[in-house]
Design a protein around this motif. Structure first.
Motif, PDB file in Angstrom:
ATOM      1  N   ARG A  98      -2.380  -1.431  -4.458  1.00 33.60           N
ATOM      2  CA  ARG A  98      -1.728  -0.272  -3.845  1.00 33.60           C
ATOM      3  C   ARG A  98      -2.430   1.041  -4.187  1.00 33.60           C
ATOM      4  O   ARG A  98      -3.060   1.180  -5.225  1.00 33.60           O
ATOM      5  N   MET A  99      -2.258   1.997  -3.264  1.00 34.39           N
ATOM      6  CA  MET A  99      -2.938   3.281  -3.387  1.00 34.39           C
ATOM      7  C   MET A  99      -2.605   3.976  -4.709  1.00 34.39           C
ATOM      8  O   MET A  99      -3.494   4.505  -5.385  1.00 34.39           O
ATOM      9  N   ALA A 100      -1.325   3.999  -5.091  1.00 34.89           N
ATOM     10  CA  ALA A 100      -0.942   4.697  -6.313  1.00 34.89           C
ATOM     11  C   ALA A 100      -1.511   4.022  -7.553  1.00 34.89           C
ATOM     12  O   ALA A 100      -1.763   4.688  -8.569  1.00 34.89           O
ATOM     13  N   THR A 101      -1.732   2.712  -7.483  1.00 34.39           N
ATOM     14  CA  THR A 101      -2.340   1.993  -8.607  1.00 34.39           C
ATOM     15  C   THR A 101      -3.840   2.240  -8.656  1.00 34.39           C
ATOM     16  O   THR A 101      -4.407   2.479  -9.732  1.00 34.39           O
ATOM     17  N   ARG A 102      -4.496   2.188  -7.498  1.00 36.65           N
ATOM     18  CA  ARG A 102      -5.951   2.380  -7.471  1.00 36.65           C
ATOM     19  C   ARG A 102      -6.340   3.796  -7.882  1.00 36.65           C
ATOM     20  O   ARG A 102      -7.298   3.998  -8.630  1.00 36.65           O
ATOM     21  N   LEU A 103      -5.628   4.787  -7.346  1.00 38.31           N
ATOM     22  CA  LEU A 103      -6.029   6.182  -7.537  1.00 38.31           C
ATOM     23  C   LEU A 103      -5.322   6.853  -8.701  1.00 38.31           C
ATOM     24  O   LEU A 103      -5.813   7.860  -9.212  1.00 38.31           O
ATOM     25  N   GLY A 104      -4.176   6.319  -9.119  1.00 38.18           N
ATOM     26  CA  GLY A 104      -3.389   6.959 -10.170  1.00 38.18           C
ATOM     27  C   GLY A 104      -2.304   7.845  -9.572  1.00 38.18           C
ATOM     28  O   GLY A 104      -2.475   8.442  -8.507  1.00 38.18           O
ATOM     29  N   ARG A 105      -1.184   7.925 -10.250  1.00 40.87           N
ATOM     30  CA  ARG A 105      -0.048   8.690  -9.723  1.00 40.87           C
ATOM     31  C   ARG A 105      -0.366  10.164  -9.518  1.00 40.87           C
ATOM     32  O   ARG A 105       0.186  10.813  -8.634  1.00 40.87           O
ATOM     33  N   ASP A 106      -1.254  10.718 -10.324  1.00 43.71           N
ATOM     34  CA  ASP A 106      -1.527  12.146 -10.182  1.00 43.71           C
ATOM     35  C   ASP A 106      -2.326  12.459  -8.920  1.00 43.71           C
ATOM     36  O   ASP A 106      -2.403  13.616  -8.499  1.00 43.71           O
ATOM     37  N   GLN A 107      -2.917  11.431  -8.295  1.00 44.69           N
ATOM     38  CA  GLN A 107      -3.722  11.657  -7.094  1.00 44.69           C
ATOM     39  C   GLN A 107      -2.993  11.286  -5.799  1.00 44.69           C
ATOM     40  O   GLN A 107      -3.499  11.558  -4.710  1.00 44.69           O
ATOM     41  N   ILE A 108      -1.814  10.679  -5.904  1.00 47.12           N
ATOM     42  CA  ILE A 108      -1.181  10.135  -4.718  1.00 47.12           C
ATOM     43  C   ILE A 108      -0.804  11.221  -3.712  1.00 47.12           C
ATOM     44  O   ILE A 108      -0.921  11.054  -2.493  1.00 47.12           O
ATOM     45  N   ARG A 109      -0.389  12.388  -4.198  1.00 50.25           N
ATOM     46  CA  ARG A 109       0.006  13.456  -3.276  1.00 50.25           C
ATOM     47  C   ARG A 109      -1.195  14.008  -2.506  1.00 50.25           C
ATOM     48  O   ARG A 109      -1.153  14.199  -1.290  1.00 50.25           O
ATOM     49  N   VAL A 110      -2.265  14.251  -3.229  1.00 51.23           N
ATOM     50  CA  VAL A 110      -3.450  14.786  -2.569  1.00 51.23           C
ATOM     51  C   VAL A 110      -4.061  13.720  -1.640  1.00 51.23           C
ATOM     52  O   VAL A 110      -4.607  14.043  -0.576  1.00 51.23           O
ATOM     53  N   ALA A 111      -3.915  12.441  -2.008  1.00 56.08           N
ATOM     54  CA  ALA A 111      -4.431  11.374  -1.157  1.00 56.08           C
ATOM     55  C   ALA A 111      -3.671  11.315   0.168  1.00 56.08           C
ATOM     56  O   ALA A 111      -4.264  11.134   1.236  1.00 56.08           O
ATOM     57  N   LEU A 112      -2.362  11.470   0.110  1.00 55.24           N
ATOM     58  CA  LEU A 112      -1.577  11.457   1.346  1.00 55.24           C
ATOM     59  C   LEU A 112      -1.901  12.669   2.216  1.00 55.24           C
ATOM     60  O   LEU A 112      -1.955  12.564   3.450  1.00 55.24           O
ATOM     61  N   MET A 113      -2.140  13.820   1.593  1.00 55.04           N
ATOM     62  CA  MET A 113      -2.532  14.984   2.394  1.00 55.04           C
ATOM     63  C   MET A 113      -3.881  14.740   3.062  1.00 55.04           C
ATOM     64  O   MET A 113      -4.086  15.105   4.232  1.00 55.04           O
ATOM     65  N   LEU A 114      -4.791  14.105   2.359  1.00 52.66           N
ATOM     66  CA  LEU A 114      -6.072  13.756   2.975  1.00 52.66           C
ATOM     67  C   LEU A 114      -5.850  12.839   4.174  1.00 52.66           C
ATOM     68  O   LEU A 114      -6.380  13.079   5.270  1.00 52.66           O
ATOM     69  N   LEU A 115      -5.059  11.781   3.980  1.00 52.78           N
ATOM     70  CA  LEU A 115      -4.841  10.794   5.031  1.00 52.78           C
ATOM     71  C   LEU A 115      -4.282  11.432   6.305  1.00 52.78           C
ATOM     72  O   LEU A 115      -4.709  11.097   7.411  1.00 52.78           O
ATOM     73  N   PHE A 116      -3.359  12.368   6.158  1.00 52.37           N
ATOM     74  CA  PHE A 116      -2.656  12.906   7.320  1.00 52.37           C
ATOM     75  C   PHE A 116      -3.288  14.166   7.908  1.00 52.37           C
ATOM     76  O   PHE A 116      -2.813  14.670   8.925  1.00 52.37           O
ATOM     77  N   PRO A 149     -11.461   8.572  15.636  1.00 49.71           N
ATOM     78  CA  PRO A 149     -11.506   8.058  14.257  1.00 49.71           C
ATOM     79  C   PRO A 149     -10.161   7.442  13.835  1.00 49.71           C
ATOM     80  O   PRO A 149      -9.132   7.644  14.482  1.00 49.71           O
ATOM     81  N   ASN A 150     -10.180   6.744  12.724  1.00 50.38           N
ATOM     82  CA  ASN A 150      -8.948   6.256  12.103  1.00 50.38           C
ATOM     83  C   ASN A 150      -9.181   6.096  10.615  1.00 50.38           C
ATOM     84  O   ASN A 150     -10.316   5.944  10.169  1.00 50.38           O
ATOM     85  N   TRP A 151      -8.077   6.107   9.848  1.00 51.94           N
ATOM     86  CA  TRP A 151      -8.176   6.147   8.386  1.00 51.94           C
ATOM     87  C   TRP A 151      -7.115   5.253   7.751  1.00 51.94           C
ATOM     88  O   TRP A 151      -5.977   5.205   8.214  1.00 51.94           O
ATOM     89  N   VAL A 152      -7.494   4.590   6.673  1.00 51.18           N
ATOM     90  CA  VAL A 152      -6.605   3.688   5.950  1.00 51.18           C
ATOM     91  C   VAL A 152      -6.776   3.945   4.459  1.00 51.18           C
ATOM     92  O   VAL A 152      -7.903   4.048   3.969  1.00 51.18           O
ATOM     93  N   LEU A 153      -5.655   4.063   3.747  1.00 50.99           N
ATOM     94  CA  LEU A 153      -5.708   4.185   2.288  1.00 50.99           C
ATOM     95  C   LEU A 153      -4.874   3.118   1.584  1.00 50.99           C
ATOM     96  O   LEU A 153      -4.781   3.113   0.368  1.00 50.99           O
ATOM     97  N   GLY A 154      -4.248   2.243   2.359  1.00 53.45           N
ATOM     98  CA  GLY A 154      -3.452   1.166   1.781  1.00 53.45           C
ATOM     99  C   GLY A 154      -3.531  -0.061   2.656  1.00 53.45           C
ATOM    100  O   GLY A 154      -3.754   0.037   3.861  1.00 53.45           O
ATOM    101  N   SER A 155      -3.320  -1.237   2.064  1.00 53.34           N
ATOM    102  CA  SER A 155      -3.444  -2.489   2.811  1.00 53.34           C
ATOM    103  C   SER A 155      -2.692  -3.589   2.078  1.00 53.34           C
ATOM    104  O   SER A 155      -2.547  -3.550   0.847  1.00 53.34           O
ATOM    105  N   HIS A 156      -2.246  -4.601   2.846  1.00 51.00           N
ATOM    106  CA  HIS A 156      -1.559  -5.743   2.251  1.00 51.00           C
ATOM    107  C   HIS A 156      -2.529  -6.673   1.528  1.00 51.00           C
ATOM    108  O   HIS A 156      -2.091  -7.648   0.911  1.00 51.00           O
ATOM    109  N   ASP A 157      -3.822  -6.387   1.591  1.00 49.80           N
ATOM    110  CA  ASP A 157      -4.820  -7.262   0.978  1.00 49.80           C
ATOM    111  C   ASP A 157      -5.428  -6.721  -0.309  1.00 49.80           C
ATOM    112  O   ASP A 157      -6.224  -7.421  -0.943  1.00 49.80           O
ATOM    113  N   ILE A 158      -5.113  -5.474  -0.671  1.00 45.76           N
ATOM    114  CA  ILE A 158      -5.723  -4.904  -1.880  1.00 45.76           C
ATOM    115  C   ILE A 158      -4.662  -4.183  -2.700  1.00 45.76           C
ATOM    116  O   ILE A 158      -3.527  -4.001  -2.270  1.00 45.76           O
TER     117      ILE A 158
END
Length: 521
Positions: A324-342, A313-322
């Motif tokens: 940014r992750m912190a903008t899409r999800l909100g600053r309060d979710q960025i930490r939990v999002a990174l834990m999910l990704l890794f 498998p592979n996973w992406v939460l950020g891209s140069h075409d869309i």
């Protein structure tokens, strides 16, 4: 896991070269700038860097319109600069993955210049030319960038196909000489020692031989990802087998492929082949799955279960075409999002600056650079310091895009033990330190509403990941040893938007965990 499967072990860090570090003061990032910051990437703990295009190009699409696939554009440096970057990365144990753009060239490429001179030129069939139909384009195909996918060339009275900008004519991959020429491009970089390729838009390589119109929906349009004739054609997988054979000729290399963002799972997983096509067809679905625990669990479980036994498998939460992750999800979710990704099973791809929580930067109309419109805010300069130009360019320079919030920068976050940057580094360290995170199985765990929970199970250990996507504090008794929290939590209280990794020290704890996480009746 062996040295030849290094791409399964750690994270891949995606660098947009224009925006990473400007070494010469022209306002544009370059290869020497990347080399100067390799120690940062080694400190962070990523396994590899993936570089967006730096090849010779008029830069109408910022490097994806190429005039020479085997040279460095002077804007970014020289071939000697690239060789130095590669050697210094390898000296630090970092792998280097290049963008390979096989679907199209620049309109200024010598091949296309020859192709458009006459219908009899030997290079004519290197591109896709068609006669008009009904006084207009040959069919109803649309470019990804908008508008018709065909442009009339007055000199010969035929249209040429461009799946993207008119300045990016599509190559004809049904022509054996085109394939051989692009194979030589890959071999050129492999011989220099690169560790693999990320192939741009692999599903567009072949088009319908009969150039049939796409069926339209009730709104008179169609979704490119579901197009029947413009992409995902029979024979595409055979082309990928050829590219894989070239890559496999240099052991330890990886082949990654960009496919349409919302490609249905059966099509997506088909790009693995019988372990003879792509090592990693990029899975973009986390970018578009609703950020709710139930929706995420449903998709993650479906994707993990749909993969063939040999697939990774592979996973992406950020891209140069869309956005940014912190903008899409909100600053309060960025930490939990990174834990999910890794902590998910598979290879994570981290977009530069997401480890800092960079957000989209509003771009005034007079400073907009993107020909597609809308991608500039997620491509702004990497903020190294709070000083002039965020440390991206020398103080006297004018960066190609304006830097963002000066308080969000590498220097400040490296000095703050509780920063997002140091959390990212700790997550990568956990991944390196635990076999369960590197290659353990994924097993969903029951959880209260709003909580995403799963176990990573390995013969030597078992970990539980608990991600609270809600704004509420939850009292969840979790047996086991807390290893890492996004908020330094160690008690049974799970804070709002907190993620936690827990070591389950014995198999007997499993049933207790399931009982503790089960929704209240």
């Amino acid at each position: 896991m062996t040295a030849t499967t290094w791409w399964k072990h750690g994270a891949i860090y995606h660098i947009y070269p224009r925006s990473f570090a400007d070494s010469d003061g022209d306002g544009v990032g370059d290869l020497p700038g990347i080399t100067a910051h390799l120690d940062y990437l080694s400190w962070l703990g990523v396994e590899a860097i993936w570089l967006s295009p730096f090849y010779r190009s008029p830069q109408r699409d910022f490097g994806y319109d190429i005039t020479d696939h085997t040279d460095v554009d002077p804007l970014f440096g020289t071939l000697a600069d690239f060789d130095r970057l590669l050697a210094e990365a390898h000296r630090r144990g970092l792998r280097v993955i290049l963008d390979f753009v096989p679907n199209h060239t620049s309109i200024d490429h010598p091949w296309f210049a020859a192709s458009r001179t006459s219908a009899d030129d030997p290079k004519r069939d290197w591109y896709i030319w068609r006669d008009p139909a009904g006084g207009g384009p040959p069919n109803n195909w649309r470019a990804v960038t908008g508008g018709p996918a065909w442009t009339l060339d007055p000199r010969t009275g035929q249209y040429y196909l461009h799946s993207f900008l008119p300045e990016q004519p599509d190559l004809n991959w049904r022509h054996p000489e085109v394939r051989r020429a692009m194979h030589r491009v890959m071999q050129f970089w492999l011989d220099r020692g690169v560790d693999g390729f990320r192939i741009d838009m692999v599903d567009y390589l072949l088009k319908d031989e009969h150039f049939r119109d796409e069926p339209l929906d009730g709104h008179g349009t169609y979704e490119p990802a579901l197009a029947r004739y413009q992409l995902n054609q029979p024979g595409t997988l055979e082309l990928l087998r050829e590219l894989r054979d070239i890559t496999d000729g240099c052991p330890g290399r990886v082949l990654i492929g960009e496919v349409e963002y919302r490609l249905p799972l059966p099509r997506l997983t088909g790009y693995y082949g019988n372990d003879d096509m792509l090592h990693l067809p990029i899975n973009f679905w986390l970018l578009f799955t609703p950020w709710q625990a139930h929706d995420l669990q449903t998709f993650i479980t479906a994707y993990d279960g749909a993969l063939p036994g040999h697939a990774w498998p592979n996973w992406v939460l950020g891209s140069h075409d869309i956005s940014r992750m912190a903008t899409r999800l909100g600053r309060d979710q960025i930490r939990v999002a990174l834990m999910l990704l890794f902590t998910l099973r598979g290879t994570p791809v981290l977009y530069y600056g997401d480890e800092l929580g960079m957000t989209d930067v509003p771009i005034p109309p007079h400073q907009a650079r993107d020909p597609w419109e809308g991608r500039d805010p997620a491509r702004t300069p990497m903020p190294w310091t709070a000083g002039p130009n965020a440390g991206f360019s020398p103080p006297e320079a004018r960066p190609w895009l304006p830097p963002g919030d000066p308080s969000v920068n590498v220097a400040a976050q490296r000095a703050d033990p509780g920063s997002l940057l140091n959390l990212t580094r700790a997550l990568l360290a956990q991944r390196r330190g635990h076999a369960a995170l590197r290659n353990g199985s994924y097993q969903p765990a029951p959880a209260p509403d709003g909580v995403l929970a799963y176990r990573r199970v390995h013969p030597d250990e078992e970990l539980l990941i608990t991600l609270n996507l809600t704004g509420s504090t939850l009292d969840i008794p979790i047996p086991g040893k807390p290893l890492l929290s996004t908020h330094s939590g160690t008690s049974r209280l799970i804070l709002p938007h907190e993620g936690r990794i827990t070591m389950l020290r014995a198999a007997g704890h499993v049933s207790e965990v399931e009982q503790a996480l089960a929704p209240a009746s």
